[in-house]
Scaffold this motif. Structure first.
Motif, PDB file in Angstrom:
ATOM      1  N   THR A 148      22.141  14.226 -42.680  1.00 32.75           N
ATOM      2  CA  THR A 148      21.801  13.440 -43.867  1.00 32.75           C
ATOM      3  C   THR A 148      20.590  12.567 -43.566  1.00 32.75           C
ATOM      4  O   THR A 148      20.549  11.909 -42.527  1.00 32.75           O
ATOM      5  N   THR A 203      26.714  18.686 -40.778  1.00 33.66           N
ATOM      6  CA  THR A 203      25.903  18.098 -41.842  1.00 33.66           C
ATOM      7  C   THR A 203      24.870  17.155 -41.245  1.00 33.66           C
ATOM      8  O   THR A 203      25.167  16.404 -40.303  1.00 33.66           O
ATOM      9  N   THR A 250      24.500  21.968 -43.322  1.00 38.56           N
ATOM     10  CA  THR A 250      24.199  21.351 -44.612  1.00 38.56           C
ATOM     11  C   THR A 250      23.188  20.218 -44.421  1.00 38.56           C
ATOM     12  O   THR A 250      23.329  19.384 -43.526  1.00 38.56           O
ATOM     13  N   ASP A 253      23.287  12.959 -37.947  1.00 36.73           N
ATOM     14  CA  ASP A 253      23.910  14.276 -37.813  1.00 36.73           C
ATOM     15  C   ASP A 253      25.381  14.122 -37.444  1.00 36.73           C
ATOM     16  O   ASP A 253      25.854  13.023 -37.153  1.00 36.73           O
ATOM     17  N   THR A 254      26.089  15.229 -37.487  1.00 41.58           N
ATOM     18  CA  THR A 254      27.517  15.239 -37.129  1.00 41.58           C
ATOM     19  C   THR A 254      27.727  16.005 -35.822  1.00 41.58           C
ATOM     20  O   THR A 254      28.749  16.653 -35.637  1.00 41.58           O
ATOM     21  N   ARG A 267      21.376  17.063 -46.401  1.00 42.33           N
ATOM     22  CA  ARG A 267      21.486  16.200 -47.566  1.00 42.33           C
ATOM     23  C   ARG A 267      20.457  15.081 -47.502  1.00 42.33           C
ATOM     24  O   ARG A 267      19.964  14.742 -46.439  1.00 42.33           O
ATOM     25  N   TYR A 301      17.852  25.343 -41.760  1.00 46.17           N
ATOM     26  CA  TYR A 301      19.198  24.787 -41.844  1.00 46.17           C
ATOM     27  C   TYR A 301      20.147  25.798 -42.479  1.00 46.17           C
ATOM     28  O   TYR A 301      21.290  25.981 -42.017  1.00 46.17           O
TER      29      TYR A 301
END
Length: 369
Positions: free
Chosen positions: A280, A278, A240, A296-297, A242, A234
């Motif tokens: 998460t 990002t 990112t 995810d984005t 998280r 990553y």
């Protein structure tokens, strides 16, 4: 004549005719036994003296009328009953015949055949619905089989073509650097090994042949281990990663297999998340279930593809190759492993962009969710 070869319609009609004949004979016997006795009883109640000749004529008249009435009535009833029996037999045998033809078509590979509701009660409706469900399942399996064979051929074609090209170059005397050749051959054979391992893994999982060793585990520990394993990749892509670890009950899982599930989900999320995005990982605990979610984005998944993303070799973007888009087996392994643990998995688009894949597991001590 072999009775086993007589059609169902003939046997039903013959059974109904036999039942009618027995009923008519019984009626005639009862009428012949009871009717004269009742007649004599009422005749004896007639006032005055009745001559023997008159009594004889009256009894003959009664017997003739009784016989005529019974005969005409039985013939009329038999005719009406035969017509009703023929109609009922036809109504019953027609859906059975249709079912036989539909079954033969299904056996011949026509998986689009369907049975209509014959309108003869819940039993035949249930039969038609069960047949249609089976046909739909076979149609889906056949479509998956064809796509699997086509995609498997595509997956094998690329590394084999690369290896073949280098071999032809060597045969034609074209100078190929030994180190470059070894690197290419090693990469392509490793690619084939990965594909074979993926296929073997999903096949074992879908046929319930996984060697599971479940232990009571905290979901947060599973997430921490999976996140630590992929964090360098990553960071290399600039995405990112998280974790949102909320209190939750423990689960009875095989840590290695669930680590494989989370690893596949995190790899898939990284592949579809652009630089600067990002991912998460959430742990959400409840009284009846524990959710492990990877959000995810990225660009999200078109709605028409969401029901199919966990199928083998399925790709939302068919233009991607194996290196950029994966083999399409990772999510199939996820679903199979989660199902083996008594859980379920689903994918949804996140409002505002991105995708969330949720793994729902039963808490320790519970069977399935």
């Amino acid at each position: 004549m072999n009775l086993r070869r007589v059609s169902l319609a003939v046997r039903l009609f013959a059974a109904q005719v036999l039942a009618l004949a027995v009923g008519g004979l019984t009626l005639a016997l009862v009428a012949g036994a009871v009717g004269p006795r009742i007649f004599h009883e009422h005749l004896g109640r007639v006032g005055g003296e009745v001559s023997a000749e008159a009594r004889w004529h009256v009894e003959q008249a009664y017997a003739s009328a009784n016989l005529l009435a019974l005969g005409v009535g039985l013939l009329a009833a038999l005719g009406a009953a035969l017509a009703a029996s023929a109609y009922a037999t036809r109504r019953i045998t027609r859906p059975v015949t249709h079912f036989a033809h539909a079954s033969a078509s299904l056996a011949d590979g026509h998986y689009d055949v369907r049975m209509a509701d014959p309108g003869l009660g819940n039993e035949l409706k249930t039969l038609a619905d069960s047949f249609n469900t089976m046909a739909e399942g076979l149609e889906t399996v056949e479509a998956t089989r064809r796509r699997l064979l086509a995609d498997l051929g595509h997956e094998l074609r690329t590394p084999l073509a690369t290896i073949e090209a280098y071999l032809e170059a060597a045969e034609d005397g074209v100078a190929v650097d030994d180190e470059d050749l070894q690197s290419v051959l090693r990469a392509q054979t490793a690619r084939l090994h990965r594909l074979a391992d993926d296929i073997a893994a999903v096949s074992r999982a879908e046929t319930h042949q996984l060697d599971l060793h479940p232990v009571r585990t905290a979901p947060a520990d599973l997430v921490r281990d999976a996140v630590a394993a992929v964090r360098p990749r990553y960071a290399g892509k600039g995405v990112t990663l998280r974790s949102d670890l909320r209190p939750s009950p423990q689960v009875d899982v095989d840590p290695q297999r669930m680590g494989q599930v989370l690893g596949n989900l995190l790899d898939n999320a990284l592949r579809h998340t652009p630089e600067g995005g990002t991912v998460t990982v959430h742990v959400i605990g409840g009284a009846r279930s524990v959710e492990l979610a990877v959000a995810d984005t990225g660009p999200g998944i078109p709605a028409q593809h969401l029901p199919h993303v966990f199928e083998r070799f399925y790709r939302v973007d068919t233009a991607r190759d194996r290196d950029n888009g994966g083999s399409g087996i990772g999510l199939a392994i996820v679903r199979a492993v989660v199902s083996a643990h008594g859980g379920r998995v689903r994918a949804d688009n996140v409002p505002g962009g991105g995708t969330m894949v949720k793994v729902v597991l039963p808490p320790s001590g519970q069977g399935q969710v």
